[in-house]
Design an enzyme around this catalytic site. Sequence first.
Site, PDB file in Angstrom:
ATOM      1  N   ARG B  61       0.829  -1.213   0.000  1.00 51.62           N
ATOM      2  CA  ARG B  61       0.000   0.000   0.000  1.00 51.62           C
ATOM      3  C   ARG B  61       0.859   1.257   0.000  1.00 51.62           C
ATOM      4  NH1 ARG B  61      -3.307  -3.627   3.061  1.00 51.62           N
ATOM      5  NH2 ARG B  61      -2.007  -3.100   4.838  1.00 51.62           N
ATOM      6  N   GLU B  98       4.836 -10.479  15.859  1.00 50.25           N
ATOM      7  CA  GLU B  98       4.304 -11.029  17.109  1.00 50.25           C
ATOM      8  C   GLU B  98       4.870 -12.431  17.338  1.00 50.25           C
ATOM      9  OE1 GLU B  98      -0.112 -11.460  19.187  1.00 50.25           O
ATOM     10  OE2 GLU B  98       0.077 -10.904  17.075  1.00 50.25           O
TER      11      GLU B  98
END
Lengths: 176, 176
Positions: B61, B98
């Site tokens: 993006r 994570e």
Amino acid sequence: MEQTVRDLIRTIPDFPKPGIQFKDITPVLQSPQGFAKMIEWFALTLASAEKVDIIAGVESRGFIIGAALASKMGLGFIPIRKPGKLPFETLRAEYELEYGKDALEMHADAVEPGMKVALIDDVLATGGTANAAATLIHEAGGVLAAAAFLIELDFLKGREKLNLVADHHIYSLLHF
Amino acid sequence: MEQTVRDLIRTIPDFPKPGIQFKDITPVLQSPQGFAKMIEWFALTLASAEKVDIIAGVESRGFIIGAALASKMGLGFIPIRKPGKLPFETLRAEYELEYGKDALEMHADAVEPGMKVALIDDVLATGGTANAAATLIHEAGGVLAAAAFLIELDFLKGREKLNLVADHHIYSLLHF
């Protein structure tokens, strides 16, 4: 215009695999003159063709060209992405690879029915990706007004596969 | 300008996984007004900040926003990509997820030493991706003149991790 851009394209042998002469467009993008002339060619080409309401670009290099073009023409931009990347309701089109399959997705609400869409990518090769993208635009109700590419690899005959776009509305700046 | 863009952002619950409120920017891109106003904000913001020589955008993006911005400002564009996508000699920076690690790559010849680079992406979240991208620009010899984002998720404190860019040269149009 064509020669300025062509001179900035760098051929990388054996990428991503042996036997492929990869056309590296990053030197075009890095050059303010090269990038501007490339986008100017797309804008002039589409302006002289059919009326276009919105630009669709194929992930990822088609995002670079398509978004710059949409901005220059004052239009909106539709991203056509690899599977699983778009968060809303999507349409999906599969296409054949040398070994196996891949797919592209587009948001189902990306085009309004009858909208004239220009499909943009960096390279037209076998036409598999471009045809999948065109299929998504068509299934969403859009009209394929044009397809435009920086590079067309003529020997792969991709434009023959791209049969949702009239042949005279398929444009490429550079032919190899 | 801010409100027009904010109103076009669509929140998708539980994407890409449960508990995440994903900010979908595709309605901004699709809207000619939304897209133009967003790019105008980036251009005005950077014009009022440090001198900028070139725009770097993070896949994917960040390509859409960064390339449109580079075109509008008459600058070149550097793509910062996922591993294995860039064909020439690359620099690589890893960052923590994570669970596990990911990495970004940039062409080693993408910036000339001392060039002032503006780093662009759609979202500043934990800052892991942005800091990896900034590290690549720094290692290639570029100067981080600015970093600009469409959305900043303030509660994740990403700007604290982005310590190669002066805090007052980190800009976000929308804060959530």
